[in-house]
Design an enzyme around this catalytic site. Sequence first.
Site, PDB file in Angstrom:
ATOM      1  N   CYS A 101       0.852  -1.196   0.000  1.00 19.04           N
ATOM      2  CA  CYS A 101       0.000   0.000   0.000  1.00 19.04           C
ATOM      3  C   CYS A 101       0.885   1.242   0.000  1.00 19.04           C
ATOM      4  CB  CYS A 101      -0.901  -0.005   1.229  1.00 19.04           C
ATOM      5  SG  CYS A 101      -1.828   1.533   1.424  1.00 19.04           S
ATOM      6  N   GLU A 131       2.913  -6.087   8.435  1.00 15.89           N
ATOM      7  CA  GLU A 131       3.269  -4.690   8.187  1.00 15.89           C
ATOM      8  C   GLU A 131       4.393  -4.241   9.117  1.00 15.89           C
ATOM      9  OE1 GLU A 131       1.621  -0.171   8.597  1.00 15.89           O
ATOM     10  OE2 GLU A 131       0.101  -1.715   8.263  1.00 15.89           O
ATOM     11  N   CYS A 200      -3.598   5.300   8.557  1.00 27.43           N
ATOM     12  CA  CYS A 200      -4.097   5.684   7.240  1.00 27.43           C
ATOM     13  C   CYS A 200      -5.518   6.244   7.314  1.00 27.43           C
ATOM     14  CB  CYS A 200      -4.006   4.506   6.276  1.00 27.43           C
ATOM     15  SG  CYS A 200      -5.389   3.361   6.349  1.00 27.43           S
ATOM     16  N   SER A 229      -5.793  -6.683  11.254  1.00 32.63           N
ATOM     17  CA  SER A 229      -5.574  -5.745  12.353  1.00 32.63           C
ATOM     18  C   SER A 229      -6.639  -4.652  12.376  1.00 32.63           C
ATOM     19  CB  SER A 229      -4.182  -5.110  12.218  1.00 32.63           C
ATOM     20  OG  SER A 229      -3.999  -4.096  13.179  1.00 32.63           O
ATOM     21  N   ASN A 230      -6.933  -4.067  11.214  1.00 33.88           N
ATOM     22  CA  ASN A 230      -7.879  -2.944  11.223  1.00 33.88           C
ATOM     23  C   ASN A 230      -9.282  -3.410  11.590  1.00 33.88           C
ATOM     24  OD1 ASN A 230      -9.786  -2.740   8.626  1.00 33.88           O
ATOM     25  ND2 ASN A 230      -7.864  -3.660   7.971  1.00 33.88           N
TER      26      ASN A 230
END
Length: 316
Positions: A101, A131, A200, A229-230
């Site tokens: 991303c 990440e 983000c 995770s999000n």
Amino acid sequence: MTKQPLTLFLAAPRGFCAGVDRAIKIVEMALDKWGAPVYVRHEIVHNKFVVDGLRDKGAVFVEELEDCPDDRPVIFSAHGVAKSVPAEANRRNMIYVDATCPLVSKVHVEAQRHSEAGLQMIMIGHKGHPETVGTMGQLPDGEVLLVETVADVATVPVRDPKHIAYVTQTTLSVDDTKDIVAALQVRFPQIVGPHKEDICYATTNRQEAVKAIAPKADAMLVVGAPNSSNSRRLVEVGAKAGCNYAQLVQRADNIDWRALEGIKSVGITAGASAPELLVNEVIQAFKDRYNVTVETVETAVENVEFKVPRVLRTDA
């Protein structure tokens, strides 16, 4: 039998973000350009439904580059990879496409810039998340220190407290991260932060929509994968914002109907890697059982789009 009335508060924005859209498109375009199989290092995004769909089209998902043959293209996932991964792909003369991303790539660039300025990095993130592994792997061992909680800040062993900077994983809870940043600023008054928030836009927007819904919903369902995770942060945000029952569901089959007995309203959202098809499936499951009224709660409008890499925009 008469169906009981139920209000569904539908979060907007929800579901796919620009980075996820781009990553999925990269795999599909790579399959069109080079044919199957195309190898993907790690799940392209954290959603089983998406991964299974791409697997059916000819994508082969592996955990490490060593599991890929030299003569087939390989794609790096949206979460980003350590510098050693493309270096090894180059050594083996592999064709590779980086689906990281762009907002994660921005954090990688920040870390590199701070390091070149002589600063040791502290990363706020979750240990072992791809990440975090990718961002920490942008610099040599020991140059990026991980903190996961406010408590970690007190014991993180820095080289020089006057030469420190921090970055964050892009999918964290906005509120939890603020507390960790505040603790870092107390312990290291000269710490350097990012020019712009690392978390983000999509993570922030989805959490804000959940905060708007949670106080007025009897329950909150987040459509997403357990390793996303999000998505997991959205469950936590819903619970903290006043919703008595907040639950992660991969799809409609996972809804615990007994836990929802007697409710009058449900909030529904989806993590950034969950397709709208699965949201619609959940809504339909409620319509099958209740007399449903759907109310959209919109807290932001998103119009972000990221280009795919040039190699996929040129003819084979």
